[in-house]
Structures are given as C-alpha cells and as structure tokens.
Motif scaffolding. Sequence first.
Motif, mmCIF file in Angstrom:
data_model
loop_
_atom_site.group_PDB
_atom_site.id
_atom_site.type_symbol
_atom_site.label_atom_id
_atom_site.label_comp_id
_atom_site.label_asym_id
_atom_site.label_seq_id
_atom_site.Cartn_x
_atom_site.Cartn_y
_atom_site.Cartn_z
ATOM 1 N N THR A 40 86.421 -49.880 -27.089
ATOM 2 C CA THR A 40 85.976 -48.352 -26.395
ATOM 3 C C THR A 40 83.467 -47.810 -26.080
ATOM 4 O O THR A 40 83.487 -47.632 -25.570
ATOM 5 N N GLY A 42 89.631 -41.722 -23.610
ATOM 6 C CA GLY A 42 91.074 -41.314 -24.863
ATOM 7 C C GLY A 42 91.501 -40.568 -25.390
ATOM 8 O O GLY A 42 92.014 -40.187 -26.024
ATOM 9 N N ASP A 70 90.347 -45.001 -21.239
ATOM 10 C CA ASP A 70 90.679 -46.147 -22.657
ATOM 11 C C ASP A 70 91.952 -45.629 -22.432
ATOM 12 O O ASP A 70 92.585 -44.736 -22.372
ATOM 13 N N GLU A 71 92.862 -46.794 -23.078
ATOM 14 C CA GLU A 71 94.030 -46.432 -23.948
ATOM 15 C C GLU A 71 94.890 -46.029 -22.437
ATOM 16 O O GLU A 71 95.223 -45.076 -22.304
ATOM 17 N N GLU A 128 97.410 -46.625 -21.778
ATOM 18 C CA GLU A 128 99.138 -46.043 -22.078
ATOM 19 C C GLU A 128 98.995 -44.701 -22.160
ATOM 20 O O GLU A 128 100.160 -44.072 -22.617
ATOM 21 N N ARG A 129 98.248 -44.285 -23.035
ATOM 22 C CA ARG A 129 98.172 -42.554 -22.904
ATOM 23 C C ARG A 129 98.974 -41.653 -22.260
ATOM 24 O O ARG A 129 98.335 -41.611 -21.612
ATOM 25 N N THR A 154 91.640 -50.499 -21.875
ATOM 26 C CA THR A 154 91.985 -51.034 -23.097
ATOM 27 C C THR A 154 93.210 -50.563 -22.523
ATOM 28 O O THR A 154 93.607 -49.185 -22.175
ATOM 29 N N THR A 155 94.074 -51.055 -23.951
ATOM 30 C CA THR A 155 94.854 -51.118 -23.573
ATOM 31 C C THR A 155 95.723 -51.373 -25.068
ATOM 32 O O THR A 155 94.768 -52.063 -25.488
ATOM 33 N N HIS A 156 96.974 -51.118 -25.702
ATOM 34 C CA HIS A 156 97.381 -50.960 -26.598
ATOM 35 C C HIS A 156 98.979 -51.973 -26.566
ATOM 36 O O HIS A 156 100.064 -51.834 -26.987
ATOM 37 N N SER A 157 99.023 -51.484 -24.704
ATOM 38 C CA SER A 157 100.822 -51.551 -24.441
ATOM 39 C C SER A 157 101.162 -52.485 -24.032
ATOM 40 O O SER A 157 100.599 -52.958 -23.361
#
Lengths: 506, 584
Positions: B40, B161, B285-286, B288-289, B313-316
């Motif tokens: 981030t 995010g 940022d993120e 997928e949010r 960025t992602t965590h998905s």
Amino acid sequence: MNDEAVREALHSDARLVIIEAPAGCGKTHQGAEYARQVGGATKGRLLILTHTHAACSMFADRTKGVGSRLEIRTIDSVIGQVAAAYHSGLGIPSNPAVWARQHNDGHAKLAVKVVTLLKNYPMITATLARRYPVVVCDEHQDSSGDQHAFAVAMLEQGSKLRIFADPMQNIFKKDNIEGVCAPYDWEELKGEADRFATLDVPHRWRNGCPELGEWTLRVREALKSGGKVNLKEGLPRSVIVVIAENAAQRNLEYRITGSHRKPVDNFESAQSSLLVLTRYNDTARSLRAFFNRRIQLWEGHTRGALENLTDAVASANGDPGDLAAAVVEFLGKVGKGFSRSGFGDRLEQEAREGCARDCRGKPATLQELARFIVSEPNHHGISKLLRRLFELKNDDATFREIEMDCHREFWDAVAIGGFASMEDGLAEITRRRTYSRPKPSDKAISIIHKAKGLECDSAIVIPCDARTFKDTKESRCLLYVAISRARRRLMLVVSRDAPSPLLVLP
Amino acid sequence: MSSPIICQLLIKRFRSIRSLIWYPANGLNIILGGGDVGKTTILDAISLVLSPVNITTLSDAEYLGRNVLDGFSITAVLFLPPGSGIDDQVSPSWPWAWNGKERSVPTADGPRGETIDPVYCVRVSGTPDLELSYEILQPDGNSSPLPVAIRRAIGLVRLSGDDRNDRDLRLVQGSALDRLISDKGLRSRLASELADVGVKEHLKEEARTALDELDVSFMSQGLPSNLDLAVTGGQGISIAALIGLTANRDGIQLPLSSWGAGTRRISALAIAAQNQGDTPITVIDEIERGLEPYRQHALVSKLEAGKSQAFVTTHSPFALQAANNASLWYVDHTGAIGSLDAPKIRGHLHRDPEAFLSFLTVVCEGTTECGFVNALLMRALSTTTKQYGIHVSDGGGQESALDLIEALASGGARFAAFADNEDGKHPERWKKVEEKLGPLLFRWTSGCVEQNIIAELEDEKLELLVIDPSEERTGMRLRTLAERLGLQQKDFCSIRAEVKAGIRQLIIEAAIGAVPESKRAAEKSEQKVFKSHARHWFKTPEGSRELEQKMFALGVWPKLKSQLLPFCNAVRNAVGLQEVQDLS
C-alpha cells in the motif's frame, strides 16, 4: 497587389509558407497581423524567430496585447535555451551565452551542437514543435545553415513554418566552422515551399515619398539581377547624388574638403530624422568627427568591446597591470583620445609598479586612476577608474581631448561595477537591454549592418565608392539595405575618382 | 503511446520504505506480497507524487522512523503524452532520454542505436518542515516547480482501501467528480446562493431569542452586530465538498456514497474514465474490496483491456485468476520488489492463484509430491498446513514446476519447493535455485518419491504396499503388475513367483507408470496404458497420502529421515516454529 495573396498564404493550412519580403513592403506588418490573429487562437504558442533584438522590439510593439501565447525571440536565444537545457550532454557550461561569447564564432558553434543534438534526438525537437506549433521566421536570409536546419527540424516535427526572407538583404557573413550545415539555397527552398508569395507594395514610403519607394524596388531588381543602379536618369526628386572625393589619409577614414561637403552639411542640418550609413566601423567613427560629434553613433545591441574587457579581466586574474592594459584597449575601442603614448602606457606602468613613483601633474593624475585598480584589482576598480576618467574629461584640460563614440558601452562598463561578479553584471545588463529595447536617437551614424531593420525619414549613404561597394553579392545586398532605409529623402555620396561598379554615375 | 506511464519509481525514506527502485510495466501491474511489506505504501507513493491537489497536511508518520530531519522523496520517471500540458507551461520542461533502464541527458553523440523514449522526472519531497515540495528535475541539473495543473492533467485515479473515503463521488477539489464537472464558477455561485438561505427563519423561538441576545451583547461590546445565520464555507470546509453525486433508488434520490463499497468504487472509476476520456494512471488498493468474484473478474479484465497504466494490490484468487496480460510483482519482507516472470507462471496463475497469495507456498513437482508433502507437513506441524498460511501447490510436471520456481525465486517471493531428480536435466538451473532457497528446496538425490520409498522397503513388506487400506485399488494394482508380465493370474503370490527378486522393480515401474523397454517403440495408445498404471498406485491425492502414511507405517521413515527432516524443519522455521528432532 500581392498583399492579399500573402495574407491568404500565411493563413492557409500549408506547412511551409515562404514570403519573399523586400524592405519596406510590409513584412513586419503582415507578420505581426498574422501573429495577432493566430497568437491568441491556436493551441500552444506562436514563436517569432528573429535575428536581432531590434526586430524583436519591432514585433513586440506591433503585437501588444496578444499576451503570453506569443513569444518573440532571437533564434540564437532559442538555440541557447536548448543548449542550456542539455549543457552537460553537450559538454558546455550551464550558461551557454557566456560560453558562446568566450569562443570565436561561439553562437555558430553552439548552433552546430544544438542542431546535431536535435538530429540525434527528434524527441527534443518534438517537444519544441508541440510548444510552438506555429513558427514565424523573420529575416530568414540571415539564417546560417544551422539556424535554418533548426527551423526545418521543427517543421519536420509538426510545426507550421512561416518564413519571411529577402535574399537581397543577406548581409551577414555565414561562419565557416567545423561541422556546420551548408547555408540553404534560396531557389531550392522556394521549390520546397507549399506556398510561395512575394510582397511588392512599398508601404514604407506611402506616407513619405512613394516615388522613392518605387525607385527602391527597381534598384533592388537591378541589383538582384546583376545589373547597375542608374543614377543618371529616372531618379525621383527625393534622391540626391553628391559627388565628392575622400580626402582622408588613413585607411577607412573619411573626410571631404571645402565646398564639396556643403551639400552634405546642408542636407544633414535640414533633417530631423536621419541615418548616416556607412559600411565600415572605422569609417563610422571617422564620420563622428566629420559631423563635429553632433551625431551619435548607433551602437546597436552588441557590446563587443565590453565583452572583450570582461574576458580580459577574467584572464588578468587580479593583476593590476593586465587590468590597466585591458582598460586602455577598451577605451581605444569605445572612444578616442586616450592614446597609448599620451595616457595608456603610463597608466599601465603605474598599475604594474603599484603606484609607487613620486610624481606630479598629468602622471600624478594617471597614478590616481591606476590606484583604483591597484587597490581593487577587479571590475569594481575598473568601474571607479572609468567614472573618474569621465569627470576628468570635463574638469581637466589634459583630458579634454578624450571623446566617447560608444557612450552606452562606456556607461555599461561603469555600471558593471555595481554587480558582484563581472560575468553576472554583463549578463544582467544584456538582459536589461534586451527588455528595454533601445532605439537610435533622431539622428545617428550607423554602419549598414547595424541599421538593418531600422528606418527613418532621411538617409545619407556615405561613401559610395569602389572600396565600399565592389561588384560582389554581399556589396549588392549592403547597398540595397542602405538605400532602402529612407522614407522621404536619400542622399548618396559617390566618388568619380574611385567609382563603385554598382552605380551608373550622372 | 498516448497515455502517461511511470517508467521508474524511486522511493526514499517514505514510511516503512527506506529505499525502493522499481520499473513498473505498461498496462496492469498487480502487486503481491505478504502483510505489512509495503504494498500500500508503494501505491500511496504513486498517488502522492502525482496527486492532483496540493496536500497541505503532512504527518511525521510519512517519514521513515518519524525522522523528519532526513526528509523523504518519491521520484517518478514519467512518459507523458502530447496532451499532458507539459509543453504548455510558462517555463519549458525538457525531456530526458530513457532507454528502458535509466534516464540520461541526451548527448552530442546521440543515442548510439539505443531506442530512446522522452521522459520527464518528477519528484515530491517531504521537507524537514513537514511540507511537500513538487518539482520537475530538468536535464540541466536544475529543477522547476511541478505545477498542479500537470498533475491534474495526468489525472491519477485512486481507489484507496479506505472504506469511508468517497471523495471521488463528491465535489472535493481535485476529485474525479470535480474534474469531470469542471465548472469553475460553481463554487462562488453556490456560495452566494446559499448565503441567502434564511437559516434564522427555521429557528425555534428560544433559539432565535438566544441569537438576538447575543446580538445585543455583541453590540454593547462594540463587536460586529446584526447577527444572522447562513451557510458558509470556511477553513477546511468547502461548501462544494458537501455536494455529492446522488442516484435514484426505489424512487428516492440517495447519495451514491450510501451504496455498497463495491458500487462506490466502480462508480468512482467510471467517473474517472468518463472524465479523462483517455487514459489516467489508475491506482487501486485491494481491488477485491466490496466486489463479488464476478465483479472482480470484470474489473481486472477491464483494467487489462484499457490503455492506461494501472497499479493494483489484491489478496483475491478471483482477481488474480482474471489476469491474463498483467505484470505480476512481488514485494518481499525486506520491502524489495521483484517481477514474477509472467509468461512462466501464467498457466499456474489460472490453475492455482492461491500459490501467489499464501504466506508460504510449497511448489511440488507433481500430484504425488503434492499429496505426499501436504501429509508430511501436517505431520511436521501437527496441524493443517492452512493453519500456518502454507499452500502446497502442484507444479504440474518437472518443466513447468522449474519455470514456476525460477519465477518465484527471481521475484523474491517466499516459498519452498519439492522436486524429483529423474534424469538430471537442467543441472545449472537447479543449482541456482538451490543457492537461492537453501534447505527450503528439497530434491531427491535421484529418482522420485515412489522410487525412493519403495527402494527402502523390506522385502516382506512389499505386499503390504500393494494393499490399499480402503481396498478399492488393491485389485487394480495387482492387475497392473500382471499386465506388465502378461500373466493371467492376478494374485500377489503368482506374480511374485513369476518375477522372483524382480518384484520390487516391477512395483516401482507400475507405480510410476514406466513404459517397459520392449514397448518404447509401440503406438502411443499402447504406451498410454502403461503410463496410466501410476494412477492406481500413488499418483492421486488419496494415493499420495497413503504413500506418506505407509512410509511411516512400513518403517521406511528412519531410512529417509536424514533427507526429509531438514526440509520439514526448514518449513517449520519459515513459519516461525522451532526445529524438531523427529516426526512420528
């Protein structure tokens, strides 16, 4: 007749428009009108490229109110700006103007470097072309091969080019240095133009002497086609030819004796707006004496003697003797009377010896002057010395013979004393002059080169003899430039003993 | 190129990043990495250096170690398209030459055959006085101010995010909506309109009295009088900022900010896209949010299809799976950023995106290794691998596994690997991987997991190996053995009687699906029959688990312990556990 065609060509979508523009036919008017109309309307800026600061000031006067979207610059300054932006890549110091001054043909060498850079990196030219989508080139005949290549590079990257040129006013010698682009060929350039038009209405003379205007255009045609200027017949009444022989002994000086000079004197005193035009610098200074120093020398924009002084001070490195020698050299160039034998040698000697001698009278006064640079061996000392010298010229009989031909240059040298460094001072004074755009006084003596772009009611071209106007292309141009300055009255001082091959004498 | 592109990003002493140099790709950049590694921060750095507004408040937390005296700086080397306005500033800016690696001052000699792009170098610095200074570094060694107008023209679009942030749906200065509406007189017209709203008329009796009394008191003290109430802006509170986008929901106009997070974010992007018409640099940022998997997929596809450079960025796994042309980057725990060589991992990304999102990924060469390692690690951790964020991933065969391992290693990702050593291919490449991973790389000295275990089995236990505890596959296994011998009887005794001492080798060949010497020239279909034998043994998730259990049950572990235990301990170390002496 052709003004409308020219206007139409300028406003067309054509990329490269070339206008042949004889003197006084409304070139600046057309250019300025185009700039006024286009300058506010286009995206980006309109750039007017001139060769002289005088031309910059002329365009500035005629385009007032257009605003910041119009830039009027000398081509050298734009080239210098690119050189400054990439100075480390070009291997020059951060201030290319200083560099250019310190080298022979500095500006020409700078142009070679910058044009090479632009050839190797079209992206830089593209940046310029986006900044200036329209470029007006004024007096393009004065462009060197590299200056021309600079403009063409912008054309290739998308700028529209509007070129005004008069091949008959091509009076500046093109430098011949290594790597230089060959000067462009006028006929070839005409061939490449998308549009070509010629200005042929002598506007300059409309409120003066229209016949003189017509005659000047005929003179141009004759000189351009390799012919002679006929002073025998067909002259308008406003052209006066005086036959007089130069009686001066020394090379390039000028003197007429006795009754021969009467018509010249009468003409001079009858005018309120006058340019006395001659070819050589030394002749111009000699003409100062000829007119009893009533008429000032037009110094133009350049300050050659002051630039030399600045360089000499830098290389003197604080040595009072060398500084004194530089001052003597400077005074010899901007005025007369401060001779080596009468003043200079002693001044230099005193400076070298640290003003140690016991003396009285004139040597004591010279010692007083030398003391300024002994105690302050730099441009501050020089400034004080010059200021004191000017006082002495008025107060001290010994110094009364000293005369300043180049007043402005002399006082610029004094003013530089007010700056911390001499280089900065010179740069700042040059900058101020660029903005204040000085004009010649009502009556002025000028060499033809410095008179280019000027105009006045009356002009005397003196002398018109075999030495000044030979049968060369350059002389043909110079003669035409000189003749085309006057709006109302023109006097040509010709020689029968040494006649110019360009003239048919009465 | 017709859109702004960041060619190089240089961050110094900004928040947790001491020094980072990065060469982002054109198009979509997806940044992966563990928690708190600075993903981030990188996005924030990009947003700051290209911020379309002048930010006035700066906290000391923006400085590395809160050391404000040393300042911080974020430098971006930018390609700017012709419309960016950079050529239209009062003082000109000059391009540097960019060769893909560094910016340089164009020289008299020219680029000497290199392909050169024009770039500009912009920098934001945090000064010791907690102020921001924006500048353009010029090739002449000086810098000139970076006007907010140019940053605005670059048109960075940012979805942070931060859930509460709906600035791009409001007329906040510099927001996407503000830039879209771009009505300069609106603020002052509104201000004068709102000033005329009679607030006083709406006051209750007591309130009005209180105001009147205040007026009297003001007057008696010589203060300004004739007090009234009106809507006014003020320091930090702009009237325009109270204006937000609204939309109709069930017949009622509601502020868009009251919709779900996903809708708000997609709306903000839509505003920006409409606004630029072309191609703003986008920072999300993120990603997928607030978005369901299908909307994540759609958003990633849209960013990939667009011409603009984007940073995400992602965590998905869903978002990752949707990425076809994106450049993947990995930020490691030291804060360094490395490229995950996209072509090498493309296939894997689609099959198993979790491999790129886990705390520690163990890349295994094939199906057998995958199940085997998973079971072994569960034994070593005394719990599931998921518990520790460990993801065991099937590399899909030797070649693709090696590609993947190399890509992960060069990107600086955190992972372990478990591989065969069947034919000694690519010794140099494996050596490099080994240097990088140390004990986190396990490689048999020769052969594969089946070969190594079966080789160590005592003769009398060979029959036990054949027996499937669930009984399902025992028959099939015997049949694969009989088939290889051309034998009609399919019981273990007959088979053993036929091959005698050759039984161990026969089992190995069936378990790994080896094609017999005599059939090497046979038809593909015939060879396939032999290859398929492996599926009846251990080359399935269940089979490989069985193999791991049998390694312990049939007493092979003590013989392989010296090879396998260091790997198990290396994994334990990687997840913060102490080493163990043995597994049971």
